[in-house]
Design an enzyme around this catalytic site. Structure first.
Site, PDB file in Angstrom:
ATOM      1  N   SER A 144       0.599  -1.211  -0.187  1.00 17.43           N
ATOM      2  CA  SER A 144       0.070  -0.007   0.049  1.00 17.43           C
ATOM      3  C   SER A 144       0.743   1.346  -0.023  1.00 17.43           C
ATOM      4  CB  SER A 144      -0.858   0.026   1.117  1.00 17.43           C
ATOM      5  OG  SER A 144      -1.684  -0.927   1.569  1.00 17.43           O
ATOM      6  N   HIS A 165      -1.007  -3.066  -7.236  1.00 20.82           N
ATOM      7  CA  HIS A 165      -2.007  -2.597  -6.081  1.00 20.82           C
ATOM      8  C   HIS A 165      -3.321  -2.905  -6.139  1.00 20.82           C
ATOM      9  CE1 HIS A 165      -3.000   0.567  -3.008  1.00 20.82           C
ATOM     10  NE2 HIS A 165      -2.875  -0.522  -2.318  1.00 20.82           N
ATOM     11  N   GLU A 177      -3.784  -0.715  -9.517  1.00 16.06           N
ATOM     12  CA  GLU A 177      -2.739   0.314  -9.896  1.00 16.06           C
ATOM     13  C   GLU A 177      -1.218  -0.585 -10.264  1.00 16.06           C
ATOM     14  OE1 GLU A 177      -3.641   4.088  -7.224  1.00 16.06           O
ATOM     15  OE2 GLU A 177      -2.470   2.471  -6.032  1.00 16.06           O
ATOM     16  N   ASN A 215      -3.510   5.775  -2.624  1.00 15.31           N
ATOM     17  CA  ASN A 215      -3.426   5.975  -1.061  1.00 15.31           C
ATOM     18  C   ASN A 215      -2.703   7.449  -0.634  1.00 15.31           C
ATOM     19  OD1 ASN A 215      -4.464   3.708  -0.281  1.00 15.31           O
ATOM     20  ND2 ASN A 215      -2.748   2.457  -0.279  1.00 15.31           N
TER      21      ASN A 215
HETATM   22  C1  LIG Z   1      -5.402   5.630   7.258  1.00 12.54           C
HETATM   23  C2  LIG Z   1      -4.691   4.276   6.376  1.00 12.54           C
HETATM   24  C3  LIG Z   1      -5.798   4.040   5.437  1.00 12.54           C
HETATM   25  C4  LIG Z   1      -4.961   2.963   4.432  1.00 12.54           C
HETATM   26  C5  LIG Z   1      -5.718   2.413   3.236  1.00 12.54           C
HETATM   27  C6  LIG Z   1      -4.926   1.452   2.547  1.00 12.54           C
HETATM   28  C7  LIG Z   1      -5.549   0.248   1.693  1.00 12.54           C
HETATM   29  C8  LIG Z   1      -5.054   0.249   0.407  1.00 12.54           C
HETATM   30  O1  LIG Z   1      -4.040   0.071   0.260  1.00 12.54           O
HETATM   31  C9  LIG Z   1      -6.128   0.535  -0.605  1.00 12.54           C
HETATM   32  C10 LIG Z   1      -7.536   0.237  -0.468  1.00 12.54           C
HETATM   33  O2  LIG Z   1      -8.119  -1.208  -0.646  1.00 12.54           O
HETATM   34  S1  LIG Z   1      -8.481   1.160   0.366  1.00 12.54           S
HETATM   35  C11 LIG Z   1     -10.024   0.552   0.497  1.00 12.54           C
HETATM   36  C12 LIG Z   1     -10.955   0.550  -1.097  1.00 12.54           C
HETATM   37  N1  LIG Z   1     -12.092   0.105  -0.827  1.00 12.54           N
HETATM   38  C13 LIG Z   1     -12.991   1.024  -0.406  1.00 12.54           C
HETATM   39  O3  LIG Z   1     -13.040   1.998  -0.698  1.00 12.54           O
HETATM   40  C14 LIG Z   1     -14.496   0.122  -0.323  1.00 12.54           C
HETATM   41  C15 LIG Z   1     -15.548   1.036  -0.209  1.00 12.54           C
HETATM   42  N2  LIG Z   1     -16.863   0.440   0.004  1.00 12.54           N
HETATM   43  C16 LIG Z   1     -17.508  -0.304  -1.064  1.00 12.54           C
HETATM   44  O4  LIG Z   1     -17.220  -0.037  -2.222  1.00 12.54           O
HETATM   45  C17 LIG Z   1     -18.896  -1.396  -0.802  1.00 12.54           C
HETATM   46  O5  LIG Z   1     -19.226  -0.585   0.402  1.00 12.54           O
HETATM   47  C18 LIG Z   1     -18.530  -2.535  -0.956  1.00 12.54           C
HETATM   48  C19 LIG Z   1     -18.415  -3.118  -2.518  1.00 12.54           C
HETATM   49  C20 LIG Z   1     -17.370  -3.051  -0.014  1.00 12.54           C
HETATM   50  C21 LIG Z   1     -20.034  -3.482  -0.578  1.00 12.54           C
HETATM   51  O6  LIG Z   1     -20.993  -3.017  -1.206  1.00 12.54           O
HETATM   52  P1  LIG Z   1     -22.103  -2.333  -0.292  1.00 12.54           P
HETATM   53  O7  LIG Z   1     -21.802  -1.357   0.520  1.00 12.54           O
HETATM   54  O8  LIG Z   1     -23.431  -2.217  -1.303  1.00 12.54           O
HETATM   55  O9  LIG Z   1     -22.657  -3.448   0.628  1.00 12.54           O
HETATM   56  P2  LIG Z   1     -23.022  -4.978   0.719  1.00 12.54           P
HETATM   57  O10 LIG Z   1     -24.469  -5.008   0.529  1.00 12.54           O
HETATM   58  O11 LIG Z   1     -22.317  -5.642   1.710  1.00 12.54           O
HETATM   59  O12 LIG Z   1     -22.562  -5.634  -0.706  1.00 12.54           O
HETATM   60  C22 LIG Z   1     -23.242  -5.437  -1.877  1.00 12.54           C
HETATM   61  C23 LIG Z   1     -22.928  -6.780  -2.740  1.00 12.54           C
HETATM   62  O13 LIG Z   1     -21.523  -6.778  -2.868  1.00 12.54           O
HETATM   63  C24 LIG Z   1     -21.166  -8.135  -3.087  1.00 12.54           C
HETATM   64  N3  LIG Z   1     -19.878  -8.134  -2.105  1.00 12.54           N
HETATM   65  C25 LIG Z   1     -19.653  -7.401  -1.314  1.00 12.54           C
HETATM   66  N4  LIG Z   1     -18.315  -8.027  -0.691  1.00 12.54           N
HETATM   67  C26 LIG Z   1     -18.149  -8.932  -1.391  1.00 12.54           C
HETATM   68  C27 LIG Z   1     -17.056 -10.089  -1.237  1.00 12.54           C
HETATM   69  N5  LIG Z   1     -16.134  -9.940  -0.257  1.00 12.54           N
HETATM   70  N6  LIG Z   1     -17.046 -11.101  -1.812  1.00 12.54           N
HETATM   71  C28 LIG Z   1     -18.003 -11.158  -2.912  1.00 12.54           C
HETATM   72  N7  LIG Z   1     -19.102 -10.380  -3.115  1.00 12.54           N
HETATM   73  C29 LIG Z   1     -19.047  -9.326  -2.255  1.00 12.54           C
HETATM   74  C30 LIG Z   1     -22.141  -8.875  -2.674  1.00 12.54           C
HETATM   75  O14 LIG Z   1     -22.766  -9.540  -4.181  1.00 12.54           O
HETATM   76  C31 LIG Z   1     -22.971  -8.210  -1.890  1.00 12.54           C
HETATM   77  O15 LIG Z   1     -24.191  -8.597  -1.892  1.00 12.54           O
HETATM   78  P3  LIG Z   1     -24.669  -9.675  -0.777  1.00 12.54           P
HETATM   79  O16 LIG Z   1     -23.929 -11.015  -0.901  1.00 12.54           O
HETATM   80  O17 LIG Z   1     -26.222 -10.034  -1.253  1.00 12.54           O
HETATM   81  O18 LIG Z   1     -24.631  -9.131   0.562  1.00 12.54           O
HETATM   82  N1  LIG Z   2      -6.077  -4.384   3.933  1.00  6.83           N
HETATM   83  C1  LIG Z   2      -6.246  -3.638   2.714  1.00  6.83           C
HETATM   84  O1  LIG Z   2      -7.331  -2.840   2.463  1.00  6.83           O
HETATM   85  C2  LIG Z   2      -5.132  -3.331   1.727  1.00  6.83           C
HETATM   86  C3  LIG Z   2      -3.694  -3.809   2.040  1.00  6.83           C
HETATM   87  N2  LIG Z   2      -2.887  -3.876   0.919  1.00  6.83           N
HETATM   88  C4  LIG Z   2      -1.508  -4.363   1.209  1.00  6.83           C
HETATM   89  O2  LIG Z   2      -1.474  -5.533   1.131  1.00  6.83           O
HETATM   90  C5  LIG Z   2      -0.724  -6.405   2.022  1.00  6.83           C
HETATM   91  C6  LIG Z   2      -1.625  -7.580   2.641  1.00  6.83           C
HETATM   92  O3  LIG Z   2      -2.553  -6.778   3.481  1.00  6.83           O
HETATM   93  P1  LIG Z   2      -3.683  -7.543   4.200  1.00  6.83           P
HETATM   94  O4  LIG Z   2      -4.115  -8.615   3.366  1.00  6.83           O
HETATM   95  O5  LIG Z   2      -4.511  -6.544   4.772  1.00  6.83           O
HETATM   96  O6  LIG Z   2      -2.983  -8.078   5.598  1.00  6.83           O
HETATM   97  P2  LIG Z   2      -3.690  -9.236   6.314  1.00  6.83           P
HETATM   98  O7  LIG Z   2      -2.812  -9.302   7.650  1.00  6.83           O
HETATM   99  O8  LIG Z   2      -4.948  -9.570   6.250  1.00  6.83           O
HETATM  100  O9  LIG Z   2      -2.514 -10.571   5.807  1.00  6.83           O
HETATM  101  C7  LIG Z   2      -1.315 -10.833   5.731  1.00  6.83           C
HETATM  102  C8  LIG Z   2      -1.049 -12.235   5.703  1.00  6.83           C
HETATM  103  O10 LIG Z   2       0.288 -12.647   5.244  1.00  6.83           O
HETATM  104  C9  LIG Z   2       0.851 -13.824   5.978  1.00  6.83           C
HETATM  105  N3  LIG Z   2       2.317 -13.365   6.110  1.00  6.83           N
HETATM  106  C10 LIG Z   2       2.946 -12.548   6.867  1.00  6.83           C
HETATM  107  N4  LIG Z   2       4.377 -12.709   6.745  1.00  6.83           N
HETATM  108  C11 LIG Z   2       4.458 -13.993   5.714  1.00  6.83           C
HETATM  109  C12 LIG Z   2       5.383 -14.599   5.003  1.00  6.83           C
HETATM  110  N5  LIG Z   2       6.592 -14.309   5.329  1.00  6.83           N
HETATM  111  N6  LIG Z   2       5.079 -15.443   3.930  1.00  6.83           N
HETATM  112  C13 LIG Z   2       3.862 -15.815   3.996  1.00  6.83           C
HETATM  113  N7  LIG Z   2       2.852 -15.187   4.482  1.00  6.83           N
HETATM  114  C14 LIG Z   2       3.255 -14.333   5.186  1.00  6.83           C
HETATM  115  C15 LIG Z   2      -0.081 -13.423   7.265  1.00  6.83           C
HETATM  116  O11 LIG Z   2       0.070 -14.683   7.890  1.00  6.83           O
HETATM  117  C16 LIG Z   2      -1.453 -13.128   6.957  1.00  6.83           C
HETATM  118  O12 LIG Z   2      -2.277 -14.203   6.766  1.00  6.83           O
HETATM  119  C17 LIG Z   2       0.040  -5.386   2.924  1.00  6.83           C
HETATM  120  O13 LIG Z   2       1.235  -5.224   2.058  1.00  6.83           O
HETATM  121  C18 LIG Z   2      -0.875  -4.262   2.650  1.00  6.83           C
HETATM  122  O14 LIG Z   2      -0.437  -2.799   2.762  1.00  6.83           O
HETATM  123  C19 LIG Z   2      -3.355  -3.448  -0.133  1.00  6.83           C
HETATM  124  C20 LIG Z   2      -4.520  -2.900  -0.534  1.00  6.83           C
HETATM  125  C21 LIG Z   2      -5.346  -2.786   0.467  1.00  6.83           C
END
Ligand SMILES: CCCCCCCC(=O)CC(=O)SCCNC(=O)CCNC(=O)[C@H](O)C(C)(C)COP(=O)(O)OP(=O)(O)OC[C@H]1O[C@@H](n2cnc3c(N)ncnc32)[C@H](O)[C@@H]1OP(=O)(O)O
Ligand SMILES: NC(=O)C1=CN([C@@H]2O[C@H](COP(=O)(O)OP(=O)(O)OC[C@H]3O[C@@H](n4cnc5c(N)ncnc54)[C@H](O)[C@@H]3O)[C@@H](O)[C@H]2O)C=CC1
Length: 320
Positions: A144, A165, A177, A215
């Site tokens: 990230s 990413h 990304e 990010n």
């Molecule tokens: C300060 C530091 C911060 C650090 C940040 C670093 C992190 C990173 O490196 C980068 C990142 O990933 S940042 C996070 C980016 N993600 C977001 O912003 C997610 C925002 N949320 C959403 O898009 C929707 O709430 C979402 C799509 C998740 C869910 O949709 P809804 O809100 O409409 O809610 P639901 O009713 O639960 O879902 C609707 C339907 O979507 C399907 N679904 C959801 N999750 C699923 C999953 N995990 N697997 C499969 N299907 C899934 C599903 O069809 C669901 O319908 P139901 O099954 O009937 O519930």
């Molecule tokens: N959580 C998020 O929303 C996002 C996270 N990322 C990035 O993805 C990476 C993973 O994040 P998460 O899945 O959230 O973390 P997580 O904590 O859910 O999973 C990490 C996994 O890696 C395993 N692990 C640690 N060291 C290991 C090794 N040496 N060999 C094999 N497995 C090992 C751990 O046992 C754990 O199951 C990080 O670099 C994070 O910054 C990127 C996009 C979104």
């Protein structure tokens, strides 16, 4: 007219190998992100090996993948549930698991690393894999916040190393990304773009700069929400509702922090603060530090507790 020399035959054959579609993928880390990446790669016909540190973790990851696939299938095959079940089973067959990364990379086209957000741990992993993987294998990190070039520096394949990413939840989020570090070759970058498209994702090109695109914008926003709350200027609930209803975000910043994982968020902020201590955008948050110290990691807390309990049971004297 180009002359064919032994050297350019060698480079032609290695570029042909790089151009060949990526079929076999090793995903390292079976947590939130790695499980999602493995799921999507397997759903799009790739052969996937998912690696983590223990069988218990891999069992939980596989269960999570199955549950997510069932949600996808329920929507995709609403009219024909039996086809949905066949789809789930077919995808699961494309995934195998291992706790030995070094041995499984020997037959892989692409390694996607999604382990803990720690430079040294990632470097150690890639350093070991570099010696075992075939020459054509591309390495990619899902980091990230860490520079791809720093992670790649523990290997001798800087040209075949890039960033991929993904976003959480991987099965739903369309963006990837694709990061080109200074030494990433154009062939590697193109192969990563093609792979992202083969997964059904929308790739964007990024430079190897802190936080890439998303990010670099999202982290300061989320931290500012935490600081606003810490100053007593809004409740967590009101801030979430405000950003959902006022800015059209699907989740509020606290809901999203919970979803991403507070530990991962803290790793990112601490790393950036260390590199740029005077930047107020990356100042650590006392609230976040306190919650992480208490083991309150967000949505994943229940998963981690459950896993620790399983491990305690497995390791308890009655079971040995
Ligand atoms: C300060 C530091 C911060 C650090 C940040 C670093 C992190 C990173 O490196 C980068 C990142 O990933 S940042 C996070 C980016 N993600 C977001 O912003 C997610 C925002 N949320 C959403 O898009 C929707 O709430 C979402 C799509 C998740 C869910 O949709 P809804 O809100 O409409 O809610 P639901 O009713 O639960 O879902 C609707 C339907 O979507 C399907 N679904 C959801 N999750 C699923 C999953 N995990 N697997 C499969 N299907 C899934 C599903 O069809 C669901 O319908 P139901 O099954 O009937 O519930
Ligand atoms: N959580 C998020 O929303 C996002 C996270 N990322 C990035 O993805 C990476 C993973 O994040 P998460 O899945 O959230 O973390 P997580 O904590 O859910 O999973 C990490 C996994 O890696 C395993 N692990 C640690 N060291 C290991 C090794 N040496 N060999 C094999 N497995 C090992 C751990 O046992 C754990 O199951 C990080 O670099 C994070 O910054 C990127 C996009 C979104």
């Amino acid at each position: 007219m180009a002359f064919i020399t032994r050297q350019n035959i060698r480079s032609l054959s290695s570029s042909a190998a790089l151009r060949a579609a990526i079929k076999h993928v090793t995903v390292i880390g079976g947590g939130l992100m790695g499980a999602g990446i493995a799921q999507v790669a397997a759903s799009t016909g790739h052969s996937v090996v998912l690696v983590d540190t223990s069988e218990d973790i891999l069992k939980k990851s596989t269960k999570g993948i199955e549950a997510s696939l069932k949600r996808v299938a329920k929507k995709k095959f609403a009219e024909k549930p039996e086809d949905g079940e066949a789809f789930v089973q077919k995808v699961l067959k494309n995934i195998s698991t291992s706790t030995d990364a070094v041995s499984v990379v020997q037959g892989t086209d692409l390694v996607v690393e999604a382990i803990v957000e720690n430079l040294k741990v990632k470097q150690d992993l890639f350093g070991a894999l570099d010696k075992a993987a075939p020459e054509h294998t591309i390495f990619a990190s899902n980091t990230s916040s860490l520079p791809i070039a720093d992670i790649a520096s523990s290997t001798a394949r800087l040209d075949r190393f890039g960033g991929l990413h993904f976003f959480n939840p991987v099965p739903m989020m369309k963006l990837v990304e694709v990061i080109k570090a200074p030494a990433t070759s154009q062939q590697t970058f193109d192969a990563l773009l093609e792979f992202s498209k083969a997964l059904g994702k929308h790739p964007v090109s990024c430079k190897d700069t802190p936080g890439f695109i998303v990010n670099r914008l999202l982290v300061p926003y989320m931290l500012e929400a935490v600081r606003l709350h810490e100053r007593g200027h809004g409740s967590k609930e009101d801030i979430d509702v405000a950003m959902k209803l006022g800015a059209g975000y699907p989740m509020g910043p606290f809901e999203l922090l919970d979803y991403v994982g507070l530990d991962t968020s803290k790793f990112i902020i601490d790393g950036w603060h260390e590199k740029d201590p005077d930047n107020p955008l990356f100042a650590p948050s006392p609230l976040l530090n306190k919650l992480v110290a208490e083991g309150k990691l967000g949505k994943k807390t229940a998963w981690v507790r459950n896993l620790l309990q399983t491990q305690n049971v497995n390791n308890s004297p009655e079971n040995t």
